[in-house]
Design an enzyme around this catalytic site. Structure first.
Site, PDB file in Angstrom:
ATOM      1  N   ASP A  71       0.070  -2.128   7.109  1.00  0.00           N
ATOM      2  CA  ASP A  71      -0.684  -1.129   6.367  1.00  0.00           C
ATOM      3  C   ASP A  71       0.187  -0.521   5.280  1.00  0.00           C
ATOM      4  OD1 ASP A  71      -2.912   0.780   5.949  1.00  0.00           O
ATOM      5  OD2 ASP A  71      -1.414   2.224   6.624  1.00  0.00           O
ATOM      6  N   TYR A  76       2.332   4.953  -2.031  1.00  0.00           N
ATOM      7  CA  TYR A  76       3.647   5.020  -1.393  1.00  0.00           C
ATOM      8  C   TYR A  76       4.676   4.441  -2.347  1.00  0.00           C
ATOM      9  CZ  TYR A  76       0.840   5.275   2.955  1.00  0.00           C
ATOM     10  OH  TYR A  76      -0.058   5.600   3.924  1.00  0.00           O
TER      11      TYR A  76
END
Length: 124
Positions: A71, A76
């Site tokens: 995931d 990010y």
């Protein structure tokens, strides 16, 4: 050891434990119940990580040990987690599922995300 069930019965934890063989449905996609979240791999959310190479090693080791679900999200890093995951899983990309959330309004200069609008998954 016994685990309570919704009906109040007890089952052994051996029959209720989540394993790599356990499966779940996400819409029409069937995935393992166990996956590896790669949120912290760029090292900018919860403090620095040892190195990019170590993160790649962690991901490859997880895949080698049977973890088939990874995931990540464009926010990010931004985008850095997806780069790390992509590089790490390139040798086994036809054997794993990568879940990637997208639709964030990411400022490429500051890396700040404003909102999220979608969830996307793909199988290479």
């Amino acid at each position: 050891m016994r685990a309570p069930t919704p009906a109040g019965r007890e089952e052994s934890t051996a029959t209720t434990a989540t394993t790599l063989a356990s499966r779940r449905k996400l819409g029409s996609l069937e995935v393992s119940s166990v996956g590896l979240g790669c949120q912290t791999m760029p090292g900018n959310l919860y403090g620095p990580v040892s190195s990019r190479e170590d993160m790649i090693t962690i991901i490859r080791t997880a895949a080698d040990q049977g973890v088939p679900l990874f995931d990540t999200v464009e926010a990010y890093g931004p985008f850095e987690s997806e780069r790390i995951v992509g590089e790490a899983l390139e040798p086994v990309r036809d054997q794993v599922v990568i879940a990637s959330k997208f639709g964030f309004d990411v400022d490429l200069v500051t890396g700040q995300s404003v909102r999220s609008t979608a969830l996307f998954h793909f199988r290479w």
